[in-house]
Design an enzyme around this catalytic site. Structure first.
Site, PDB file in Angstrom:
ATOM      1  CE  LYS A  85      -3.766   2.186   2.625  1.00 41.75           C
ATOM      2  NZ  LYS A  85      -4.547   2.148   3.886  1.00 41.75           N
ATOM      3  CB  SER A 160      -7.768   3.979   2.852  1.00 45.38           C
ATOM      4  OG  SER A 160      -6.960   3.433   3.878  1.00 45.38           O
ATOM      5  CB  SER A 184      -7.984   1.179   5.866  1.00 38.54           C
ATOM      6  OG  SER A 184      -8.683   2.373   5.692  1.00 38.54           O
TER       7      SER A 184
HETATM    8  N1  GLN Z   1     -12.627   4.878   6.760  1.00 33.83           N
HETATM    9  C1  GLN Z   1     -11.925   5.305   7.928  1.00 33.83           C
HETATM   10  C2  GLN Z   1     -11.439   6.710   7.752  1.00 33.83           C
HETATM   11  O1  GLN Z   1     -11.742   7.281   6.773  1.00 33.83           O
HETATM   12  C3  GLN Z   1     -10.771   4.369   8.222  1.00 33.83           C
HETATM   13  C4  GLN Z   1      -9.626   4.556   7.310  1.00 33.83           C
HETATM   14  C5  GLN Z   1      -8.442   3.718   7.683  1.00 33.83           C
HETATM   15  O2  GLN Z   1      -8.564   2.704   8.362  1.00 33.83           O
HETATM   16  N2  GLN Z   1      -7.288   4.152   7.259  1.00 33.83           N
HETATM   17  O3  GLN Z   1     -10.777   7.271   8.568  1.00 33.83           O
END
Ligand code: GLN
Length: 491
Positions: A85, A160, A184
């Protein structure tokens, strides 16, 4: 054995060791598949084919030397292609975090998680797409355009870590690294029908993971199965002097031979089966829990009473930490600069032009929550409620071994469906945020399909540092079912 099909981690490592395939051919096959599919899926931001083939060549040389002299120690993941990632730094490879503010940033150092895997022998095929600075649940917040769900290109892959999930689901790579601050790893794994493990906070070093919410950020693995993840996790875990929050614990030993859920006490929190959840998701998860029962688990209804506060608590703490962490992007230290007459104008122009809308929203939210006069009312209060959420888990784990729940209230939604409403988008995270607030591990894996043919997944959460329990439980389920073998048909 043919290199055309990207195989499981286990099959890949076996084939490499047997000499049925070379890492070079296998890596070529991955790169070919990436080239064929990524024009439409956009799972990768920066593919690194030359680097990958060099690493693969090197791996093949080591295998050859080992065949000459089998007493040599072979790196455990030698020759295994993986994707990373794009919020994890890899020296010499562009790291954008899905943001224009790091468009040309090439880190001079490598994240400990990535470095340890490289030492264990992996081949890195490229950096995967992500919501900008990992802020999002759909990969639509990437400044470089969204990734598409391999099961249906009109749908999001989740986020994400949507690029990593799509790359594994489309069988471009056997496994990929993701990060999980509020879901994410688990939610994109769920939307793409792959297995994703969020580790315990402190299990894997955060060094080189670009900070979002420092008290929540964790590194995780996405692959086809729990078994595959269990082969990778031990080689990343453990104390790192460069991350003071990493724990000095031995790498988890995950003995899948004995994997069984007989007598396993599985808690089903009533707060996770709420109104508004897609019927097919609730049904699919209930059916999977029934499968666990048939395999010998004891199912027990439990309560995590503070669940309803997880969303507001997370969306105060994460932006507060993000607002501090993102202060470093100013046109001086990292990445490109937008000039201005005076220094503050240069800051203003760089941040104003190069941060996306969601990142700005969170910086404003976080700065507000931390400002004098509001700190106690918002940030301080959120921290107190966070402690209550943690206590919920502690008391639940005195009664049960693992907790079973949905990963998200819906299956993969349409691209653009929630773009107009940040709140709607945040609601997608409702079942994943609590594990991050409590710091406990969680695993997501496919348990069926909805009527649109999209994967339905279940989440298991466990006590701190019990990734072994989650992997063994998921493995037992996967031994009895074949959802994790299903892959989308792609031209
Ligand atoms: N969807 C959550 C956010 O927008 C979690 C994102 C993540 O785990 N990086 O913060």
């Amino acid at each position: 054995m043919k290199a055309e099909n990207v195989m499981s981690v286990r099959a890949t490592l076996e084939a490499l060791r047997q000499g049925d395939i070379t890492s070079y051919d296998l890596t070529k096959a991955c790169l070919k598949r990436m080239e064929a599919l990524d024009g439409s899926l956009h799972a990768f931001l920066t593919p690194t084919p030359e680097l990958a083939l060099r690493q693969a060549d090197e791996a093949d040389r080591k295998y050859a030397a080992w065949r000459q002299d089998p007493s040599q120690e072979l790196p455990p993941l030698l020759g295994l292609p993986m994707a990373v990632k794009d919020v994890l730094a890899q020296a010499g490879v562009r790291c954008t975090c899905g943001s224009k503010i790091l468009e040309n940033f090439i880190p001079p150092y490598t994240a400990t998680s990535v470095e340890r895997l490289i030492r264990a022998g992996i081949v890195t095929v490229g950096k995967t797409n992500t919501d900008e600075f990992a802020m999002g649940s759909s990969t639509e917040n990437s400044a470089y355009g969204p990734t598409r769900n391999p099961w249906n290109p009109e749908r999001v892959p989740g986020g994400s870590s949507g690029g990593s999930a799509a790359a594994v689901a489309a069988r471009m790579v056997p496994a990929a690294l993701g990060t999980d601050t509020g879901g994410s790893v688990r939610q994109p794994a769920a939307f793409c029908g792959v297995t994703g493990l969020k580790t315990t906070y402190g299990r894997i070093s955060r060094y080189g993971l670009v900070a979002y919410g420092s008290s929540l950020d964790t590194v995780g693995v996405l692959a086809q199965s729990a078994e595959d993840i269990s082969l990778i996790l031990p080689h990343m875990a453990g104390r790192d002097p460069r991350d003071a929050t990493s724990m000095d614990l031995p790498a988890p030993t995950i003995d899948l031979e004995k994997a069984s859920v007989k007598g396993l006490r599985v808690g089903v929190p009533k707060e996770y089966f709420i109104e508004g959840i897609q019927t097919e998701v609730a049904q699919g998860v209930r059916a999977a829990i029934e499968t666990l029962r048939q395999l010998g688990a004891e199912i027990k209804e439990i309560s995590l009473p503070n669940t309803e506060y997880a969303l507001p608590v997370y969306y105060l703490i994460a932006p507060a930490e993000a607002s501090a962490n993102l202060a470093r992007y100013d046109g001086i230290r990292f990445g490109p600069r937008e000039e201005g007459e005076r220094m503050w104008e240069m800051f203003f122009n760089t941040r104003g032009k190069r941060f996306g809308a969601e990142v700005k929203r969170r910086i404003m939210l976080g700065t507000y929550a931390l400002s004098a006069g509001y700190y106690d009312a918002y940030y301080g209060q959120a921290q107190k409620v966070r402690t209550l959420i943690k206590h919920d888990f502690e008391s639940a784990f005195s009664e049960v071994d693992v907790i079973a729940a949905p990963v998200a209230p819906t299956t993969a939604f349409r691209i653009g469906q929630h773009s107009g409403s940040p709140l709607e988008m945040y609601l997608e995270d409702i079942f994943t945020l609590p594990a991050n607030l409590a710091g406990v591990p969680g695993i997501a894996f496919p348990v069926g399909f909805d009527s649109q043919g999209l994967p339905v997944s279940m989440q298991l959460m466990g006590p701190h540092f019990r990734e072994d329990l989650l992997l063994r439980s998921a493995h037992a389920y996967q031994q009895a079912t074949d959802y994790h073998f299903q892959s989308p048909e792609l031209a």
